[in-house]
Design a protein around this motif. Sequence first.
Motif, short mmCIF file in Angstrom:
data_model
loop_
_atom_site.label_atom_id
_atom_site.label_comp_id
_atom_site.label_asym_id
_atom_site.label_seq_id
_atom_site.Cartn_x
_atom_site.Cartn_y
_atom_site.Cartn_z
N PHE A 110 41.61 30.39 37.83
CA PHE A 110 41.41 30.18 39.27
C PHE A 110 42.63 29.57 39.98
O PHE A 110 42.54 29.24 41.16
CB PHE A 110 40.17 29.31 39.54
CG PHE A 110 38.99 29.68 38.70
CD1 PHE A 110 38.52 30.99 38.67
CD2 PHE A 110 38.35 28.74 37.91
CE1 PHE A 110 37.44 31.35 37.89
CE2 PHE A 110 37.27 29.09 37.12
CZ PHE A 110 36.82 30.39 37.10
N ASP A 111 43.75 29.45 39.27
CA ASP A 111 44.99 28.96 39.88
C ASP A 111 45.85 30.17 40.22
O ASP A 111 46.36 30.83 39.31
CB ASP A 111 45.74 28.03 38.92
CG ASP A 111 46.97 27.40 39.54
OD1 ASP A 111 47.12 27.47 40.79
OD2 ASP A 111 47.81 26.85 38.79
N PRO A 112 46.03 30.53 41.49
CA PRO A 112 46.73 31.77 41.84
C PRO A 112 48.21 31.74 41.48
O PRO A 112 48.86 30.68 41.50
CB PRO A 112 46.53 31.87 43.36
CG PRO A 112 46.29 30.47 43.80
CD PRO A 112 45.57 29.80 42.69
N PHE A 150 34.32 38.39 31.37
CA PHE A 150 35.69 38.84 31.65
C PHE A 150 36.00 38.86 33.14
O PHE A 150 37.07 38.44 33.58
CB PHE A 150 35.90 40.23 31.03
CG PHE A 150 37.29 40.79 31.22
CD1 PHE A 150 38.42 40.02 31.04
CD2 PHE A 150 37.47 42.13 31.57
CE1 PHE A 150 39.70 40.53 31.20
CE2 PHE A 150 38.74 42.66 31.72
CZ PHE A 150 39.85 41.87 31.54
N HIS A 151 35.06 39.33 33.95
CA HIS A 151 35.31 39.45 35.39
C HIS A 151 35.15 38.13 36.13
O HIS A 151 35.41 38.06 37.34
CB HIS A 151 34.38 40.50 36.01
CG HIS A 151 32.94 40.13 36.01
ND1 HIS A 151 32.19 39.99 34.86
CD2 HIS A 151 32.08 39.86 37.04
CE1 HIS A 151 30.95 39.67 35.16
NE2 HIS A 151 30.85 39.58 36.48
N LYS A 152 34.76 37.08 35.42
CA LYS A 152 34.52 35.79 36.07
C LYS A 152 35.60 34.76 35.80
O LYS A 152 35.56 33.67 36.37
CB LYS A 152 33.18 35.21 35.59
CG LYS A 152 31.96 36.07 35.91
CD LYS A 152 30.70 35.43 35.37
CE LYS A 152 29.48 36.29 35.65
NZ LYS A 152 28.25 35.66 35.09
N LEU A 184 36.57 37.78 41.17
CA LEU A 184 35.76 38.12 42.34
C LEU A 184 34.70 37.07 42.66
O LEU A 184 34.58 36.64 43.82
CB LEU A 184 35.13 39.50 42.12
CG LEU A 184 34.73 40.31 43.35
CD1 LEU A 184 35.95 40.69 44.16
CD2 LEU A 184 33.99 41.57 42.92
N PRO A 185 33.90 36.62 41.68
CA PRO A 185 32.88 35.61 42.02
C PRO A 185 33.52 34.31 42.56
O PRO A 185 32.95 33.67 43.46
CB PRO A 185 32.17 35.36 40.69
CG PRO A 185 32.40 36.60 39.90
CD PRO A 185 33.78 37.05 40.28
N HIS A 186 34.67 33.94 42.02
CA HIS A 186 35.36 32.72 42.48
C HIS A 186 35.82 32.89 43.93
O HIS A 186 35.65 31.96 44.74
CB HIS A 186 36.56 32.45 41.58
CG HIS A 186 37.44 31.34 42.06
ND1 HIS A 186 37.13 30.01 41.90
CD2 HIS A 186 38.63 31.37 42.74
CE1 HIS A 186 38.08 29.26 42.43
NE2 HIS A 186 39.00 30.05 42.94
N LEU A 199 40.39 34.46 52.70
CA LEU A 199 40.56 34.18 51.27
C LEU A 199 40.17 35.36 50.39
O LEU A 199 40.80 35.61 49.37
CB LEU A 199 39.73 32.96 50.87
CG LEU A 199 40.25 31.59 51.28
CD1 LEU A 199 39.33 30.50 50.75
CD2 LEU A 199 41.67 31.37 50.77
N PHE A 200 39.11 36.07 50.78
CA PHE A 200 38.57 37.09 49.90
C PHE A 200 39.52 38.28 49.77
O PHE A 200 39.95 38.85 50.76
CB PHE A 200 37.21 37.58 50.41
CG PHE A 200 36.58 38.60 49.51
CD1 PHE A 200 36.00 38.24 48.32
CD2 PHE A 200 36.59 39.94 49.86
CE1 PHE A 200 35.42 39.18 47.48
CE2 PHE A 200 36.02 40.90 49.04
CZ PHE A 200 35.43 40.51 47.84
#
Length: 253
Positions: A110-112, A150-152, A184-186, A199-200
């Motif tokens: 979650f760190d871009p 994986f996607h989370k 995506l969920p984040h 943001l999205f």
Amino acid sequence: MPIVDLSKPIQYNPNDPWFMKVKVKHKPHGKARWLIRLLGLPFKLFPKGFTGWADDTITKMGVHATTHIDAPWHYAPTTNGEKAKTIDEMPLELCYGDGLVIDMEHKADFDPITIEDITDFLTQNNLKLKEGMIVLVKTGRDKFNGTKNFHKIGTGMGAEATGWLIDKGIKVMGIDSWGWDLPLPHMIEKAKESDNSELFWEAHLVGKDKEYYHMEQLVNLGALPYSGFKVAVFPLKIVGASAAPARVVAIFE
């Protein structure tokens, strides 16, 4: 000429989320013997030992379900005011070029990934971007490929870093995470928390103004050096599609 496969297998995986499950129906050799008979060839004229041909049908597979490359059409209907290209319109010249790995495995979930992250990596490793390169972002998250989460999980590219690469002449890039952005969920959760509509999907949406293509769900980037190889990424020619599966490989000449 050593070749490293950077593509995941196309097969059914029960852990995939419902929107990206792949289903393939395999038909054994014997099934075709009756089809061949109906086409007019008597059984007595079948070649010795021939029982029919094997066949397979992909009964379900989204174009984003496996290792694939996204076209500008995926991000928005227009790019810089003009109709965005679909995957069949991708110039083939972009599909083969010098490869460069950007190692971001140290980045936390979650760190871009930022411009500073990329420039620091290039400086520390004495690497330079060249126009037309195909840049591969290694996060190490391919080890989770095929798992339920994986996607989370994982890091992802920020909008500024994506635009910066495009401005440096990089039109094709890729990542070994589930998606190009943060998970995506984040992104959904953070957009709701902050009430921020920007943001999205911010990295994808750079493509509204700057044309580029990116690969998702790459594998085996850890088997590559940072430079000194070619990348080939030729997508299926699906007319009008937003993306296509691709057999992505690194080639050492």
